[in-house]
Design a protein around this motif. Structure first.
Motif, PDB file in Angstrom:
ATOM      1  N   GLY A  87      33.208  35.173  46.927  1.00  0.00           N
ATOM      2  CA  GLY A  87      34.660  35.285  47.047  1.00  0.00           C
ATOM      3  C   GLY A  87      35.374  35.488  45.730  1.00  0.00           C
ATOM      4  O   GLY A  87      36.552  35.129  45.607  1.00  0.00           O
ATOM      5  N   GLU A  90      38.703  37.414  46.096  1.00  0.00           N
ATOM      6  CA  GLU A  90      39.777  36.652  46.732  1.00  0.00           C
ATOM      7  C   GLU A  90      40.342  35.582  45.813  1.00  0.00           C
ATOM      8  O   GLU A  90      41.564  35.374  45.747  1.00  0.00           O
ATOM      9  CB  GLU A  90      39.269  36.012  48.033  1.00  0.00           C
ATOM     10  CG  GLU A  90      38.981  36.990  49.157  1.00  0.00           C
ATOM     11  CD  GLU A  90      37.643  37.696  49.062  1.00  0.00           C
ATOM     12  OE1 GLU A  90      37.252  38.345  50.037  1.00  0.00           O
ATOM     13  OE2 GLU A  90      36.971  37.592  48.014  1.00  0.00           O
ATOM     14  N   ASN A  91      39.462  34.883  45.102  1.00  0.00           N
ATOM     15  CA  ASN A  91      39.909  33.832  44.179  1.00  0.00           C
ATOM     16  C   ASN A  91      40.747  34.405  43.043  1.00  0.00           C
ATOM     17  O   ASN A  91      41.783  33.852  42.680  1.00  0.00           O
ATOM     18  CB  ASN A  91      38.691  33.080  43.627  1.00  0.00           C
ATOM     19  CG  ASN A  91      38.012  32.195  44.661  1.00  0.00           C
ATOM     20  OD1 ASN A  91      38.465  31.099  44.945  1.00  0.00           O
ATOM     21  ND2 ASN A  91      36.935  32.680  45.247  1.00  0.00           N
ATOM     22  N   GLY A 153      34.600  31.385  49.322  1.00  0.00           N
ATOM     23  CA  GLY A 153      33.663  32.481  49.512  1.00  0.00           C
ATOM     24  C   GLY A 153      33.026  32.457  50.882  1.00  0.00           C
ATOM     25  O   GLY A 153      33.526  31.803  51.812  1.00  0.00           O
ATOM     26  N   TYR A 154      31.908  33.154  51.016  1.00  0.00           N
ATOM     27  CA  TYR A 154      31.269  33.337  52.313  1.00  0.00           C
ATOM     28  C   TYR A 154      29.803  32.909  52.259  1.00  0.00           C
ATOM     29  O   TYR A 154      28.951  33.483  52.921  1.00  0.00           O
ATOM     30  CB  TYR A 154      31.377  34.809  52.727  1.00  0.00           C
ATOM     31  CG  TYR A 154      32.781  35.346  52.624  1.00  0.00           C
ATOM     32  CD1 TYR A 154      33.714  35.100  53.646  1.00  0.00           C
ATOM     33  CD2 TYR A 154      33.202  36.065  51.518  1.00  0.00           C
ATOM     34  CE1 TYR A 154      35.007  35.575  53.554  1.00  0.00           C
ATOM     35  CE2 TYR A 154      34.495  36.549  51.424  1.00  0.00           C
ATOM     36  CZ  TYR A 154      35.396  36.299  52.443  1.00  0.00           C
ATOM     37  OH  TYR A 154      36.682  36.765  52.341  1.00  0.00           O
ATOM     38  N   THR A 174      35.746  27.231  51.505  1.00  0.00           N
ATOM     39  CA  THR A 174      35.841  27.816  52.842  1.00  0.00           C
ATOM     40  C   THR A 174      35.246  26.870  53.882  1.00  0.00           C
ATOM     41  O   THR A 174      34.205  26.259  53.645  1.00  0.00           O
ATOM     42  CB  THR A 174      35.082  29.151  52.881  1.00  0.00           C
ATOM     43  OG1 THR A 174      35.383  29.908  51.713  1.00  0.00           O
ATOM     44  CG2 THR A 174      35.490  29.969  54.091  1.00  0.00           C
ATOM     45  N   PHE A 218      34.200  40.806  55.303  1.00  0.00           N
ATOM     46  CA  PHE A 218      34.952  40.178  54.213  1.00  0.00           C
ATOM     47  C   PHE A 218      36.299  40.869  54.031  1.00  0.00           C
ATOM     48  O   PHE A 218      37.328  40.227  53.817  1.00  0.00           O
ATOM     49  CB  PHE A 218      34.173  40.246  52.900  1.00  0.00           C
ATOM     50  CG  PHE A 218      32.826  39.582  52.915  1.00  0.00           C
ATOM     51  CD1 PHE A 218      32.458  38.709  53.938  1.00  0.00           C
ATOM     52  CD2 PHE A 218      31.912  39.813  51.900  1.00  0.00           C
ATOM     53  CE1 PHE A 218      31.225  38.102  53.946  1.00  0.00           C
ATOM     54  CE2 PHE A 218      30.669  39.201  51.900  1.00  0.00           C
ATOM     55  CZ  PHE A 218      30.324  38.350  52.930  1.00  0.00           C
ATOM     56  N   ARG A 222      40.167  39.375  54.042  1.00  0.00           N
ATOM     57  CA  ARG A 222      40.654  39.241  52.668  1.00  0.00           C
ATOM     58  C   ARG A 222      42.115  38.817  52.558  1.00  0.00           C
ATOM     59  O   ARG A 222      42.447  37.858  51.857  1.00  0.00           O
ATOM     60  CB  ARG A 222      40.429  40.548  51.908  1.00  0.00           C
ATOM     61  CG  ARG A 222      40.806  40.472  50.431  1.00  0.00           C
ATOM     62  CD  ARG A 222      40.129  41.563  49.647  1.00  0.00           C
ATOM     63  NE  ARG A 222      38.694  41.348  49.578  1.00  0.00           N
ATOM     64  CZ  ARG A 222      37.815  42.286  49.228  1.00  0.00           C
ATOM     65  NH1 ARG A 222      38.235  43.507  48.935  1.00  0.00           N
ATOM     66  NH2 ARG A 222      36.532  41.999  49.157  1.00  0.00           N
ATOM     67  N   ILE A 225      42.662  35.198  53.690  1.00  0.00           N
ATOM     68  CA  ILE A 225      42.036  34.248  52.774  1.00  0.00           C
ATOM     69  C   ILE A 225      42.842  34.132  51.487  1.00  0.00           C
ATOM     70  O   ILE A 225      43.052  33.028  50.957  1.00  0.00           O
ATOM     71  CB  ILE A 225      40.583  34.661  52.466  1.00  0.00           C
ATOM     72  CG1 ILE A 225      39.732  34.616  53.735  1.00  0.00           C
ATOM     73  CG2 ILE A 225      39.984  33.761  51.397  1.00  0.00           C
ATOM     74  CD1 ILE A 225      39.699  33.282  54.421  1.00  0.00           C
ATOM     75  N   THR A 229      44.503  30.729  50.177  1.00  0.00           N
ATOM     76  CA  THR A 229      44.072  30.228  48.878  1.00  0.00           C
ATOM     77  C   THR A 229      45.272  30.013  47.970  1.00  0.00           C
ATOM     78  O   THR A 229      45.351  29.009  47.241  1.00  0.00           O
ATOM     79  CB  THR A 229      43.065  31.192  48.229  1.00  0.00           C
ATOM     80  OG1 THR A 229      41.955  31.377  49.120  1.00  0.00           O
ATOM     81  CG2 THR A 229      42.548  30.645  46.905  1.00  0.00           C
TER      82      THR A 229
END
Length: 239
Positions: A87, A90-91, A153-154, A174, A218, A222, A225, A229
């Motif tokens: 991730g 995304e972070n 993350g995943y 997550t 993902f 996105r 997420i 976040t």
């Protein structure tokens, strides 16, 4: 994750006397085994032994008024593709979208970083990349200087998340696989719910890394997420 052709071989091998114990490190891991093959004859050998990190008895580093977020991935060049599972995108994107609201934020990324993400963050002086090997002392100093550990993350629970928790850093993770076994939302961390988590599981409960492909899943997740976040980051920054 498709073990159809070798199920009988695995079951036969696990039944033999030389196999004394089968030690998954989470209930989720144990359940994927029980759901994937016939465990008759060796079910009593399955014992959950937790993946753990010793708690640290070290004082946090006193610093100025800045708030440091820390992302720890891998610098293993063979595992570069894994950063999408961790991730990283995304972070980083969540951090970029909130950093203008505050004048004291910084993000340290201790990880290999794909070219496209490196280019994205190149104009932000408050984002630092460490993509080389650190000594245990240097890594410890990095954890001690951190205030927030975003790791949405995943993947299943990994060592860096437990390390961050052992240093008393609030983790954003997550709600997936075995992570909820280590993190209780708003008690010892924050958990992000996925829009449709079933897309990331096989029918046996394993990670569905053979989806078409998982990276497409993902991308579907996105925007949601990133928003969730950001909400968690802001909550921790302001409180």
């Amino acid at each position: 994750c498709n073990i159809y052709w070798v199920k009988k071989i695995i079951s036969k091998t696990l039944r033999i006397n030389e196999c004394k114990g089968i030690l998954p490190w989470s209930n989720w891991g144990a359940n994927t085994l029980l759901n994937s093959i016939d465990c008759t004859g060796f079910k009593d050998k399955i014992k959950v032994v937790r993946y753990t990190v010793s708690p640290k008895k070290i004082k946090k580093i006193q610093k100025k008024s800045n708030i440091r977020m820390l992302f720890v991935g891998s610098i293993n060049q063979c595992g570069k593709m894994r950063e999408m599972y961790k991730g990283l995108n995304e972070n980083v994107e969540a951090f970029i979208q909130i950093q203008d609201k505050y004048d004291n934020l910084e993000l340290v990324i201790r990880s290999s970083v794909p070219t496209e993400i490196r280019e994205r963050i190149s104009k932000y002086p408050n984002i630092k990349i460490i993509d080389y090997l650190l000594s245990p002392t240097q890594l410890e100093e990095l954890y001690l200087s951190a205030d927030i550990f975003p790791h949405v993350g995943y993947e299943a629970l990994n060592l860096s998340t437990l390390e961050a928790m052992s240093y008393g850093i609030p983790v954003i993770a997550t709600n997936l696989y075995n992570i909820p076994e280590a993190i209780t939302h708003m008690k010892n961390g924050m958990l992000i719910d996925l829009p449709n988590p079933k897309l990331l599981y096989t029918k046996n409960g394993c990670p569905n890394e053979y989806a078409n492909p998982p990276t497409d899943v993902f991308k579907k997740f996105r925007s949601t997420i990133i928003e969730k976040t950001k909400e968690s980051m802001i909550k921790l920054i302001e409180d």
